[in-house]
Write an enzyme that holds these catalytic residues in place. Structure first.
Site, short mmCIF file in Angstrom:
data_model
loop_
_atom_site.label_atom_id
_atom_site.label_comp_id
_atom_site.label_asym_id
_atom_site.label_seq_id
_atom_site.Cartn_x
_atom_site.Cartn_y
_atom_site.Cartn_z
N LYS A 1 -3.98 -8.14 -6.97
CA LYS A 1 -4.56 -8.05 -5.63
C LYS A 1 -3.88 -6.88 -4.93
O LYS A 1 -2.81 -7.03 -4.32
CB LYS A 1 -4.31 -9.36 -4.88
CG LYS A 1 -5.40 -9.76 -3.90
CD LYS A 1 -5.62 -8.79 -2.77
CE LYS A 1 -4.62 -8.96 -1.66
NZ LYS A 1 -4.75 -7.89 -0.64
N PRO A 2 -4.47 -5.67 -5.03
CA PRO A 2 -3.87 -4.55 -4.31
C PRO A 2 -4.00 -4.77 -2.81
O PRO A 2 -4.81 -5.58 -2.35
CB PRO A 2 -4.71 -3.35 -4.76
CG PRO A 2 -6.03 -3.92 -5.19
CD PRO A 2 -5.74 -5.31 -5.68
N GLY B 1 5.77 -6.66 -0.50
CA GLY B 1 5.21 -6.60 0.84
C GLY B 1 6.23 -7.01 1.87
O GLY B 1 7.45 -6.92 1.65
N SER B 2 5.75 -7.50 2.99
CA SER B 2 6.62 -7.78 4.14
C SER B 2 7.34 -9.12 3.99
O SER B 2 6.91 -10.00 3.23
CB SER B 2 5.79 -7.78 5.42
OG SER B 2 4.85 -8.84 5.36
N GLU C 1 9.56 -8.75 -3.57
CA GLU C 1 10.19 -7.47 -3.25
C GLU C 1 9.77 -7.14 -1.82
O GLU C 1 8.62 -6.80 -1.56
CB GLU C 1 9.74 -6.39 -4.22
CG GLU C 1 10.15 -6.73 -5.64
CD GLU C 1 10.33 -5.53 -6.54
OE1 GLU C 1 9.83 -4.46 -6.20
OE2 GLU C 1 10.98 -5.68 -7.58
N LEU C 2 10.71 -7.28 -0.91
CA LEU C 2 10.37 -7.28 0.53
C LEU C 2 10.96 -6.06 1.23
O LEU C 2 11.31 -5.08 0.58
CB LEU C 2 10.84 -8.59 1.15
CG LEU C 2 10.40 -9.86 0.39
CD1 LEU C 2 10.99 -11.11 1.02
CD2 LEU C 2 8.89 -9.96 0.32
N CYS D 1 10.04 1.33 1.17
CA CYS D 1 10.92 0.16 1.30
C CYS D 1 12.36 0.61 1.34
O CYS D 1 13.19 -0.02 1.97
CB CYS D 1 10.68 -0.83 0.17
SG CYS D 1 10.82 -0.09 -1.45
N GLU E 1 13.15 -3.68 10.53
CA GLU E 1 12.54 -2.60 9.75
C GLU E 1 11.60 -1.79 10.65
O GLU E 1 10.77 -2.36 11.36
CB GLU E 1 11.75 -3.20 8.58
CG GLU E 1 11.24 -2.14 7.62
CD GLU E 1 10.58 -2.73 6.38
OE1 GLU E 1 10.84 -2.23 5.28
OE2 GLU E 1 9.79 -3.68 6.50
N TRP F 1 0.81 -1.23 0.00
CA TRP F 1 0.00 0.00 0.00
C TRP F 1 0.83 1.27 0.00
O TRP F 1 0.32 2.36 -0.19
CB TRP F 1 -0.89 0.04 1.25
CG TRP F 1 -0.12 -0.30 2.50
CD1 TRP F 1 -0.04 -1.54 3.08
CD2 TRP F 1 0.75 0.55 3.26
NE1 TRP F 1 0.81 -1.49 4.17
CE2 TRP F 1 1.31 -0.22 4.29
CE3 TRP F 1 1.10 1.90 3.17
CZ2 TRP F 1 2.21 0.30 5.21
CZ3 TRP F 1 2.00 2.42 4.09
CH2 TRP F 1 2.55 1.62 5.10
N ASN F 2 2.15 1.16 0.26
CA ASN F 2 2.90 2.39 0.58
C ASN F 2 3.16 3.27 -0.64
O ASN F 2 3.18 4.49 -0.53
CB ASN F 2 4.20 2.04 1.32
CG ASN F 2 5.11 1.15 0.51
OD1 ASN F 2 4.67 0.35 -0.32
ND2 ASN F 2 6.40 1.25 0.74
#
Ligand code: NAD
Length: 457
Positions: free
Chosen positions: A156-157, A207-208, A229-230, A263, A360, A132-133
């Site tokens: 899937k947003p 995401g995470s 992509e974390l 990120c 993080e 979402w960022n």
């Protein structure tokens, strides 16, 4: 009917309730997308590019309302929402220019009897599960090149940016991308999970780390393309020959822009002892100029924290650091509601026993640690499971290159930070993920090579 409530993180109020997907609608959209993909791949590239050009024009036309939607559902300051949308245009332009080159069939051998060629064909049906960022950036880094290269996309947003996800989808449909080729799935983790259960040819996730691990396990035995992509714990080193004030101003922005929810936010700073105090003073001065307020106000720099649970993470990191001897120089607490707010926070006298320097933060808090040499900076920068970006501030390019070549990171920054370019690959090492987006590699990644062995009879 399943629904998803969308709340404004700046005031806690309900914005809307969206109809959401369930296992039945996910399966139906996946089946329709699979059936529609071959016809989309057969559409000439020029025509697919025309759709993306029209999509770009739609973003330009609707930019103000799209920015407002993003700000309302994420708490991102309105100026930063506009920046993201304007930045997206350059990314789209890059993809439009480069896709012809990437998709061109290569003849790698040709003599009188034999010809060998490499053709780049689409993966097929790809799933994009997104954060979402920066919902436009991370969504479109996948959707645009995937569609240009002939794939169908099930998108899937994040449940914290679902209105933006629906806007992206609406504009693509208006631009001529068939509804079945590009479908949006509304919902939280269980909808993402249902998507992974479908017959798909690739998963592109942002995401995470925790969710990335779950996704890797869910698709592990299926031998489909997996990109993750974390998160990151991105370090920067400020060397003794750097201008402390200029470096502080740049890095305060790198740490706090988008309320630190990037990120590639600067998450740890190491400063040479010779300029440490001057740097810290200038950093705190800069942070004190950051105005917190209504994300819709033009002069707001610190907006709302998007996800309420992150406030607990920030509180815990600050408490842990202070208990272990960190000195609090600014902020250090939530602001009262309604909504979710955290003060821009600066901690000095920190070390790697503290969570603040290892996990993080994903918020407007930063630790600044004193170091005595480049070698110590390298050792501390590498003392992490992550490897997304790393930076060095010094006027000496050779010195920066010497440090950064020893640091485990997908992107290396000299005298800059928190920066992404469409021309360069965006990738992480270790817990920051696998695979990449952007650059020509980030177009090619949505294709697989088909080898042609052609003997003339
Ligand atoms: P998240 O992992 O909570 O959610 C990401 C997405 O995964 C959401 O759409 C969510 O609904 C979905 N999801 C959750 N559980 C799932 C499951 N079991 N199966 C399938 N899907 C599931 O992350 P977030 O809070 O949206 O994003 C923040 C994180 O993203 C931060 O760690 C940040 O560093 C990272 N991030 C990385 C990059 C990058 O380029 N490396 C870019 C942006 C954000």
């Amino acid at each position: 009917m399943t629904t998803l409530a969308i709340l404004n993180p700046a005031n806690g109020q309900l914005i809307t309730t969206l109809p959401a997907d369930d296992t039945g609608t996910v399966a139906a959209k996946a089946a329709a997308a699979r059936a529609a993909q071959p016809a989309w791949a057969a559409v000439p590239l020029a025509q697919r590019k025309t759709c993306i050009e029209k999509f770009r024009a739609g973003v330009v036309r609707d930019l103000e309302s799209l920015a407002t939607t993003m700000t309302r559902e994420t708490g991102k300051p309105i100026r930063m929402s506009r920046n993201e949308l304007n930045g997206l245009l350059g990314r789209i332009d890059f993809f439009l220019i480069q896709t012809d080159l990437v998709l061109a069939t290569e003849t790698v051998f040709d003599d009188s009897g034999m010809k060998e060629q490499i053709q780049h064909i689409p993966l097929g049906l790809v799933a994009n599960i997104s954060a979402w960022n920066y919902p436009w950036f991370v969504g479109c880094n996948v959707i645009v090149p995937a569609l240009l290269t002939g794939n169908a996309v099930l998108y899937k947003p994040s449940e914290y940016a679902a209105m933006t996800g629906l806007e992206i989808t609406r504009l693509l449909h208006e631009a001529g991308v068939p509804r079945d080729v590009m479908a949006c799935l509304v919902g939280a983790g269980e909808v993402g999970s249902a998507l992974l259960a479908q017959k798909i040819d690739g998963v592109f996730f942002t995401g995470s780390v925790a969710t990335g691990r779950r996704i890797a396990q869910a698709v592990g035995g299926r031998f489909i393309k997996l990109q993750l992509e974390l998160g990151g714990k991105d370090p920067t080193y400020v060397a003794d020959d750097a201008d402390p004030k200029a470096a502080a101003e740049s890095l305060a922005d790198g740490a706090m822009y988008n309320i630190g929810q990037s990120c590639c936010s600067v998450e740890r700073i190491y400063v040479h002892e010779k300029i440490h105090d001057a740097f810290v003073a200038a950093f705190v001065d800069t942070v004190r100029t950051f105005k917190t307020g209504d994300p819709m106000s033009e002069d707001t720099y610190i907006g709302a924290i998007t996800r309420a649970p992150q406030l607990d993470v920030l509180d815990a990191q600050v408490a842990d650091a202070r208990a272990k001897g960190a000195i609090l120089l600014a902020g250090g607490a939530r602001n009262p509601g309604p909504g979710h707010w955290y003060q821009p926070t600066v901690l000095a006298n920190v070390d790697h026993t503290m969570e603040l320097m290892r996990e993080e933060s994903f918020g407007p808090i930063i630790g600044i640690q004193k170091v005595s040499s480049d070698a110590q900076a390298v050792q501390l920068m590498n003392d992490t499971a992550y490897g997304l970006t790393a930076g060095v501030y010094t006027p000496d390019e050779a010195r920066a290159r010497a440090v950064l070549s020893q640091v485990n990171a997908g992107s290396a920054y000299w005298n800059c930070c928190d920066r992404v370019s469409p021309r360069l690959p965006w990738s992480g090492h270790g817990d920051s993920g696998v695979g990449l987006t952007l650059s020509t590699y980030g177009i090619e990644t949505f294709t697989r090579p088909k080898a042609w062995h052609l003997r003339r009879a």
